[in-house]
Design a protein around this motif. Structure first.
Motif, mmCIF file in Angstrom:
data_model
loop_
_atom_site.group_PDB
_atom_site.id
_atom_site.type_symbol
_atom_site.label_atom_id
_atom_site.label_comp_id
_atom_site.label_asym_id
_atom_site.label_seq_id
_atom_site.Cartn_x
_atom_site.Cartn_y
_atom_site.Cartn_z
ATOM 1 N N LYS A 10 -18.832 1.801 -2.616
ATOM 2 C CA LYS A 10 -18.488 1.264 -1.307
ATOM 3 C C LYS A 10 -17.284 1.989 -0.715
ATOM 4 O O LYS A 10 -17.244 2.289 0.473
ATOM 5 C CB LYS A 10 -18.220 -0.244 -1.406
ATOM 6 N N THR B 204 -20.919 -4.234 3.285
ATOM 7 C CA THR B 204 -19.960 -3.422 2.542
ATOM 8 C C THR B 204 -19.164 -4.281 1.563
ATOM 9 O O THR B 204 -18.631 -3.791 0.579
ATOM 10 C CB THR B 204 -19.040 -2.699 3.549
ATOM 11 N N ASP B 205 -19.105 -5.581 1.812
ATOM 12 C CA ASP B 205 -18.323 -6.465 0.937
ATOM 13 C C ASP B 205 -19.082 -6.898 -0.322
ATOM 14 O O ASP B 205 -18.469 -7.352 -1.277
ATOM 15 C CB ASP B 205 -17.899 -7.725 1.710
ATOM 16 N N LEU C 262 -11.979 -5.381 -1.954
ATOM 17 C CA LEU C 262 -12.316 -5.842 -0.605
ATOM 18 C C LEU C 262 -11.140 -5.589 0.348
ATOM 19 O O LEU C 262 -11.320 -5.124 1.476
ATOM 20 C CB LEU C 262 -12.648 -7.339 -0.640
ATOM 21 N N SER D 152 -11.196 -2.997 3.428
ATOM 22 C CA SER D 152 -10.906 -3.529 4.764
ATOM 23 C C SER D 152 -9.718 -2.820 5.409
ATOM 24 O O SER D 152 -9.748 -2.511 6.603
ATOM 25 C CB SER D 152 -10.591 -5.035 4.678
ATOM 26 N N THR E 153 -22.594 -8.935 7.423
ATOM 27 C CA THR E 153 -22.189 -9.597 6.184
ATOM 28 C C THR E 153 -22.843 -10.961 6.029
ATOM 29 O O THR E 153 -23.248 -11.602 6.998
ATOM 30 C CB THR E 153 -20.649 -9.742 6.104
ATOM 31 N N ARG F 211 -15.816 -14.214 4.156
ATOM 32 C CA ARG F 211 -14.645 -13.676 3.473
ATOM 33 C C ARG F 211 -14.182 -12.313 4.027
ATOM 34 O O ARG F 211 -13.005 -12.097 4.288
ATOM 35 C CB ARG F 211 -14.983 -13.536 1.985
ATOM 36 N N LEU F 212 -15.144 -11.399 4.225
ATOM 37 C CA LEU F 212 -14.812 -10.058 4.724
ATOM 38 C C LEU F 212 -14.101 -10.140 6.071
ATOM 39 O O LEU F 212 -13.215 -9.343 6.381
ATOM 40 C CB LEU F 212 -16.088 -9.219 4.853
ATOM 41 N N TYR G 99 -10.413 -10.240 6.626
ATOM 42 C CA TYR G 99 -9.688 -8.964 6.556
ATOM 43 C C TYR G 99 -10.020 -8.058 7.727
ATOM 44 O O TYR G 99 -9.148 -7.404 8.296
ATOM 45 C CB TYR G 99 -9.994 -8.261 5.226
#
Lengths: 254, 445
Positions: free
Chosen positions: A152, A172-173, A181, A185, A202, A206-207, A210
């Protein structure tokens, strides 16, 4: 920058995307959230030019040009980048040299001179720092034997080197621990500017703690069913997708 | 049956005067020729009804007429130069005959080491000839090896005495040559002897120019004595109008190391029988290869590794890249005798098809009589992965360049194992010129 209108996509006669409308202006970050199977990755692959999908209706304009008419490599050279959900391992092809060839294809398209090996290495080292990538990975074959996190980071590293106008980040997460992560980010945030747009796909909110989006869309069963600000992501996290799924079902039967 | 006899006899035209002329050679050599002739007459040319030849039809050879080449006239250094490898001691044979005037050696041999034609060696080193020539190559079941032995006269001879290390590679160049109108044939017989504790690298190049019609039918015997190290490279770059039916047999004694590499891309109809006898403990044997085919080329590799003693290791990696209407056959057998405990044998054959019409028949086999061994084999045949092509294209690499890059990467696994830089870089360079977008590949690897 990127304008998707009424996009319908089928795979093997099965409708996956059922009329997507989305406009991403320069400098904006759009998040597309949705459960598994909602069509998120299909959208990413279609934008990048994967040929296994049949576009039955609709259009995508990229910088005013017809994106769907371009080969995948033309899209990349025009400044579209897809960070893969599952980056492909390519044994025997060096990560560095391949990226140099890719960058030179992009530069040639822009009418710029090819970059030489020394300048490229300087650029690569600088961009690697963005995602705190180990320099050892430069000499290795593309993604070959990389850990999930390294793959990633390598995607974001490729993105940083190729300097796209629009970047689509496909989950990507997924598979990243919290440290990775944060690093990934930070790398993305460092690249945000008024000219570059992002489409961040996503499953989880969570992602988006950031990479803070300007707009959040919810994709369900091939349609965007809700659009809002970043607070929509938080709401989804609390209530789950079933909250919207019920709404959609109710709307369908009404 | 008459057709078979006719084709057999056509390939023995002029044999009596040939044999008579060489009749005063040592008895061992005369007997070898006789056994080769007898065996070939018994066997005749193989047909596709025979298991070992089921996928390789040799009718074009059996029914062809070929003139035996007898001279090197009309060939100059310019014809040889494109196939030269820098830094070697050279031995040049044209149509199976030594052409000393065309040799350009960059190194001198250490004392005692011999590089000469086989014809010279039969006179100068009768005891080495008697001890090794014809002791290894199996002719009983192999008509072309028998035919080669019937016409045994000349070829390459490499002899490295006990304890001698030869630093510069020895490059045997066998240049295919069609002097007249009719297609020609030659039967090179090569012998490489590495005595105890010696070390040598030998390259055999079979080459010819496009448009030359000829048939090369070589046999190479490699004897590696105790602790000897032999690196052997076979580059098959025949004219695409040529036939090539080869037998290579290595015989290894205790703790010896044979590292064999076959790189094959020429010829219309090609067969390499590569056999290794591991006749002692603690032997290492590597047999690697890469074959490329296009047009209507047919290339066949038949491998046989014989583990007769305990604690030996054999590794085989053969890869093929086939395009257009090319055909390939791979047949690999590992035979582990009952006494060969602790055998570690690995065989892998991987094929890449670049067109719908290309075809591969791959057949790996293990025959194991020992119970404490580690043997693996595997075979795969496939196309380039769409995923990988798309990934590269999504970064701005054109489709054609992506395919070239992935094809190169597939082949490179074999090239990486090559210990001799000049061979590895030479073949990489060849691939860059052969692949449609080799210029991008050159940049990207």
């Amino acid at each position: 920058m990127l304008k998707i209108e009424n996009l319908h996509v089928e795979v093997e006669d099965k409708a996956i995307l059922k009329g997507i409308d989305l406009e991403v202006k320069p400098g904006e970050v759009h998040a597309i959230m949705g459960p598994n199977g909602s069509g998120k990755s299909t959208l990413a692959q279609v934008l990048a030019g994967r040929e296994d999908y049949e576009i039955t209706k609709g259009s995508v304009a990229f910088g005013g040009e017809d994106l769907l008419d371009m080969a995948p490599e033309e899209r990349a050279r025009e400044g579209l980048f897809l960070a893969f959900q599952y980056p492909v391992e390519i044994p025997g092809v060096s990560n560095t040299y391949f990226l140099k060839a890719a960058l030179n294809a992009v530069r040639k398209h822009r009418g710029e001179d090819e970059i030489d090996a020394v300048d490229f290495l300087k650029l690569a080292r600088e961009k690697m720092k963005l995602v705190e990538m180990d320099e050892k990975l430069l000499g290795r074959p593309v993604n070959d034997g990389f850990s999930g996190g390294e793959k990633k980071r390598n995607e974001i590293f490729h993105m940083a080197v190729l300097d796209p106008k629009v970047a689509v980040l496909d989950e990507t997460d997924s598979g990243l621990d919290i440290d990775a992560l944060r690093i990934v980010s930070d790398g993305v945030n460092a690249m945000r500017n008024e000219n570059r747009s992002f489409v961040v796909i996503t499953h989880y909110q969570r992602l988006l703690d950031y990479i803070v989006p300007d707009v959040v869309h919810v994709l369900l069963d091939g349609r965007i069913v809700q659009t809002g600000g970043k607070e929509l992501a938080t709401e989804l996290e609390e209530k789950g997708y079933s909250w919207l799924e019920n709404d959609v079902a109710a709307a369908a039967t009404a | 049956m008459d057709a078979v006899r006719d084709s057999t006899s056509a390939h023995l035209a002029g044999y009596e005067s040939f044999a008579r002329q060489l009749g005063n050679q040592p008895e061992h050599v005369v007997n070898l020729r006789k056994s080769g002739l007898d065996r070939f007459c018994d066997l005749g040319f193989p047909t596709t009804r025979q298991e070992a030849w089921r996928k390789t039809n040799v009718r074009r050879i059996a029914q062809g007429t070929f003139d035996r080449t007898t001279g090197v006239e009309g060939v100059d250094r310019a014809r040889v130069e494109p196939f030269a490898v820098p830094g070697c001691t050279e031995l040049v044979l044209v149509g199976g005959r030594r052409a000393e005037a065309l040799e350009r050696s960059a190194a001198t041999l250490p004392e005692g080491a011999v590089v000469s034609s086989l014809a010279e060696a039969i006179e100068s080193h009768p005891e080495v000839i008697e001890a090794h020539l014809g002791r290894y190559a199996p002719i009983d079941e192999h008509p072309f090896a028998a035919l080669n032995q019937a016409w045994l006269e000349d070829g390459a001879f490499v002899y490295i005495p006990r304890g001698v290390v030869v630093e510069a590679p020895i490059h045997v160049m066998l240049i295919g040559h069609q002097p007249g109108e009719a297609p020609s044939v030659c039967y090179p017989r090569n012998l490489i002897v590495a005595e105890e504790n010696s070390q040598v690298t030998v390259i055999e190049t079979y080459a010819g120019h496009t448009g030359q019609h000829y048939f090369t039918c070589p046999v190479t015997e490699i004897a590696a004595a105790q602790n000897a190290i032999v690196d052997h490279y076979k580059l098959q770059e025949e004219s695409t109008d040529a036939f090539h039916m080869a037998m290579q047999k290595s015989h290894q004694a205790r703790s010896s190391y044979v590292f064999s590499h076959s790189l094959s891309h020429g010829g219309a109809l090609v067969r390499n029988d590569i056999r290794a006898m591991l006749a002692g403990e603690g032997i290492e044997c590597t047999l690697n290869g890469l074959y490329l085919g296009r047009g209507t080329q047919h290339v066949d590799h038949h491998m046989f590794v014989d583990h007769a003693f305990p604690n030996c290791h054999s590794y085989e990696l053969y890869k093929g890249v086939l395009e257009e209407h090319a055909r390939a056959v791979f047949n690999g057998t590992i035979h582990v005798h009952q006494d060969a405990q602790k055998t570690d044998a690995k065989q892998s054959n991987r094929n890449l098809l670049l067109s719908k019409n290309a075809m591969v028949s791959s057949n790996p086999q293990l025959i194991i009589f020992a119970d404490d061994v580690r043997c693996t084999h595997g075979s795969t045949t496939g196309h380039l992965e769409d995923e990988a092509i798309f990934y590269l294209r999504s970064r701005g690499i054109s489709e054609e360049a992506a395919k070239s890059l992935l094809t190169y990467a597939f082949a490179a696994e074999v090239l990486q194992e090559i210990r001799l830089d000049a061979i590895r870089t030479g073949f990489e360079e060849f691939l860059f010129t052969r692949l449609p977008k080799g210029d991008v590949v050159r940049q990207a690897v």
